[in-house]
Design a protein around this motif. Structure first.
Motif, PDB file in Angstrom:
ATOM      1  N   UNK A   1       5.188  -0.457  12.842  1.00 40.83           N
ATOM      2  CA  UNK A   1       4.009   0.127  13.470  1.00 40.83           C
ATOM      3  C   UNK A   1       3.528   1.265  12.581  1.00 40.83           C
ATOM      4  N   UNK A   2       2.267   1.202  12.164  1.00 42.78           N
ATOM      5  CA  UNK A   2       1.696   2.295  11.385  1.00 42.78           C
ATOM      6  C   UNK A   2       1.653   3.543  12.253  1.00 42.78           C
ATOM      7  N   UNK A   3       2.098   4.642  11.686  1.00 44.06           N
ATOM      8  CA  UNK A   3       2.074   5.893  12.437  1.00 44.06           C
ATOM      9  C   UNK A   3       1.093   6.897  11.859  1.00 44.06           C
ATOM     10  N   UNK A   4       0.787   6.756  10.551  1.00 47.61           N
ATOM     11  CA  UNK A   4      -0.046   7.779   9.933  1.00 47.61           C
ATOM     12  C   UNK A   4      -0.522   7.325   8.554  1.00 47.61           C
ATOM     13  N   UNK A   5      -1.743   7.730   8.219  1.00 53.55           N
ATOM     14  CA  UNK A   5      -2.273   7.596   6.858  1.00 53.55           C
ATOM     15  C   UNK A   5      -2.439   9.012   6.316  1.00 53.55           C
TER      16      UNK A   5
ATOM     17  N   UNK B   1       2.310  15.520  -5.609  1.00 48.19           N
ATOM     18  CA  UNK B   1       1.258  14.928  -6.436  1.00 48.19           C
ATOM     19  C   UNK B   1       0.876  15.934  -7.517  1.00 48.19           C
ATOM     20  N   UNK B   2       1.060  15.520  -8.753  1.00 47.88           N
ATOM     21  CA  UNK B   2       0.806  16.379  -9.909  1.00 47.88           C
ATOM     22  C   UNK B   2      -0.605  16.176 -10.456  1.00 47.88           C
ATOM     23  N   UNK B   3      -1.088  14.946 -10.398  1.00 44.15           N
ATOM     24  CA  UNK B   3      -2.412  14.609 -10.941  1.00 44.15           C
ATOM     25  C   UNK B   3      -2.995  13.476 -10.124  1.00 44.15           C
ATOM     26  N   UNK B   4      -4.299  13.496  -9.908  1.00 45.08           N
ATOM     27  CA  UNK B   4      -4.963  12.417  -9.175  1.00 45.08           C
ATOM     28  C   UNK B   4      -4.764  12.548  -7.678  1.00 45.08           C
ATOM     29  N   UNK B   5      -4.754  11.399  -7.016  1.00 47.27           N
ATOM     30  CA  UNK B   5      -4.556  11.374  -5.569  1.00 47.27           C
ATOM     31  C   UNK B   5      -3.775  10.138  -5.186  1.00 47.27           C
ATOM     32  N   UNK B   6      -2.836  10.307  -4.274  1.00 48.86           N
ATOM     33  CA  UNK B   6      -2.073   9.188  -3.741  1.00 48.86           C
ATOM     34  C   UNK B   6      -2.339   9.070  -2.251  1.00 48.86           C
ATOM     35  N   UNK B   7      -2.268   7.849  -1.774  1.00 44.09           N
ATOM     36  CA  UNK B   7      -2.381   7.593  -0.342  1.00 44.09           C
ATOM     37  C   UNK B   7      -1.045   7.068   0.141  1.00 44.09           C
ATOM     38  N   UNK B   8      -0.666   7.513   1.315  1.00 43.64           N
ATOM     39  CA  UNK B   8       0.600   7.084   1.890  1.00 43.64           C
ATOM     40  C   UNK B   8       0.326   6.554   3.296  1.00 43.64           C
ATOM     41  N   UNK B   9       0.903   5.395   3.586  1.00 42.37           N
ATOM     42  CA  UNK B   9       0.882   4.855   4.938  1.00 42.37           C
ATOM     43  C   UNK B   9       2.311   4.907   5.443  1.00 42.37           C
TER      44      UNK B   9
ATOM     45  N   UNK C   1      16.066  10.267   5.403  1.00 42.29           N
ATOM     46  CA  UNK C   1      16.297   9.134   6.289  1.00 42.29           C
ATOM     47  C   UNK C   1      17.019   9.588   7.548  1.00 42.29           C
ATOM     48  N   UNK C   2      16.907   8.889   8.638  1.00 38.39           N
ATOM     49  CA  UNK C   2      16.026   7.736   8.850  1.00 38.39           C
ATOM     50  C   UNK C   2      14.598   8.196   9.156  1.00 38.39           C
ATOM     51  N   UNK C   3      13.708   7.252   9.254  1.00 33.70           N
ATOM     52  CA  UNK C   3      12.331   7.580   9.590  1.00 33.70           C
ATOM     53  C   UNK C   3      11.481   7.838   8.378  1.00 33.70           C
ATOM     54  N   UNK C   4      11.857   7.307   7.248  1.00 36.52           N
ATOM     55  CA  UNK C   4      11.130   7.561   6.006  1.00 36.52           C
ATOM     56  C   UNK C   4      10.491   6.278   5.457  1.00 36.52           C
ATOM     57  N   UNK C   5      10.029   5.414   6.326  1.00 37.37           N
ATOM     58  CA  UNK C   5       9.442   4.135   5.904  1.00 37.37           C
ATOM     59  C   UNK C   5       7.978   4.371   5.542  1.00 37.37           C
ATOM     60  N   UNK C   6       7.607   3.953   4.338  1.00 37.72           N
ATOM     61  CA  UNK C   6       6.225   4.163   3.922  1.00 37.72           C
ATOM     62  C   UNK C   6       5.832   3.249   2.762  1.00 37.72           C
ATOM     63  N   UNK C   7       4.546   3.242   2.471  1.00 40.98           N
ATOM     64  CA  UNK C   7       3.944   2.587   1.315  1.00 40.98           C
ATOM     65  C   UNK C   7       3.098   3.648   0.633  1.00 40.98           C
ATOM     66  N   UNK C   8       3.208   3.739  -0.695  1.00 42.27           N
ATOM     67  CA  UNK C   8       2.449   4.732  -1.453  1.00 42.27           C
ATOM     68  C   UNK C   8       1.611   3.993  -2.486  1.00 42.27           C
ATOM     69  N   UNK C   9       0.365   4.464  -2.669  1.00 41.04           N
ATOM     70  CA  UNK C   9      -0.482   3.843  -3.691  1.00 41.04           C
ATOM     71  C   UNK C   9      -1.388   4.879  -4.337  1.00 41.04           C
ATOM     72  N   UNK C  10      -1.841   4.537  -5.536  1.00 43.68           N
ATOM     73  CA  UNK C  10      -2.826   5.364  -6.226  1.00 43.68           C
ATOM     74  C   UNK C  10      -4.170   5.046  -5.596  1.00 43.68           C
TER      75      UNK C  10
END
Length: 193
Positions: free
Chosen positions: A132-136, A110-118, A149-158
């Motif tokens: 299954x959600x494992x971490x926020x 992250x260079x600027x701001x903040x991102x959230x990853x699930x 990979x494997x095990x790199x399933x995620x969602x990223x958002x600002x």
């Protein structure tokens, strides 16, 4: 949602050019993906949150531009042999990826701001599967994540109210592939219907 994209390494800053050389030296060692990602992450971290507009800037102003429709992908560099790519992702408030995994090892800083990853884990239920959600994870500027990979399933958002920018390094030629996403998951996720 697919990111809008630009390609252009002709306007790289001196700092980005130096970072690409550091990444090349690591990738050329031919180490396992997990170790490569870890070492690239170590090289990326000191460059994050560098002065946005000064002589030590990491990104040129053109690579800091977002898109009101979706997060924007600026392909900064793709190695000629396809061994890695460097991308700046620009996220306006509320923009996010689908739940996905990747074609190769990846480092995100992250260079600027903040991102959230699930983060998710795929669980088989016989003939079906679910996520299954494992971490926020909250990632403020300066945060680096490295995985393979494997095990790199995620969602990223600002997750902030201003523009967020992250630098991603992938062990693949994103300029040729168009994206680092291998698969988008549309499976049920625990807690979501």
């Amino acid at each position: 949602m697919t990111p809008s994209a630009t390609v252009g390494s002709d306007r790289l800053t001196e700092r980005m050019t130096a970072l690409i050389s550091e990444i090349r030296a690591i990738v050329d060692r031919g180490l396992p993906p997990e170790l490569t990602a870890y070492l690239v992450g170590e090289r990326l971290a000191p460059h994050l949150h560098a002065d946005a507009d000064g002589p030590g800037a990491l990104l040129a102003p053109v690579h800091r531009e977002g898109d009101p429709q979706r997060y924007r992908q600026h392909v900064l560099h793709a190695e000629e042999d396809g061994s890695f790519s460097v991308v700046a992702l620009v996220w306006l408030p509320g923009q996010q990826t689908p739940i996905h995994d990747h074609v190769s090892w990846c480092v995100a800083g992250v260079h600027q701001g903040q991102e959230s990853e699930t983060r998710y884990r795929l669980v088989s239920d016989g003939p079906t599967a679910r996520l299954v959600e494992t971490e926020h994870v909250a990632g403020p500027a300066g945060t680096v994540a490295a995985f393979a990979p494997p095990g790199d399933i995620h969602l990223v958002r600002n997750s902030c109210s201003s523009t967020a920018i992250s630098i991603h390094v992938y062990g693949a030629d994103v300029s040729r592939l168009g994206t680092s996403i291998r698969r988008v998951y549309r499976l049920p996720a625990d807690g979501q219907q």
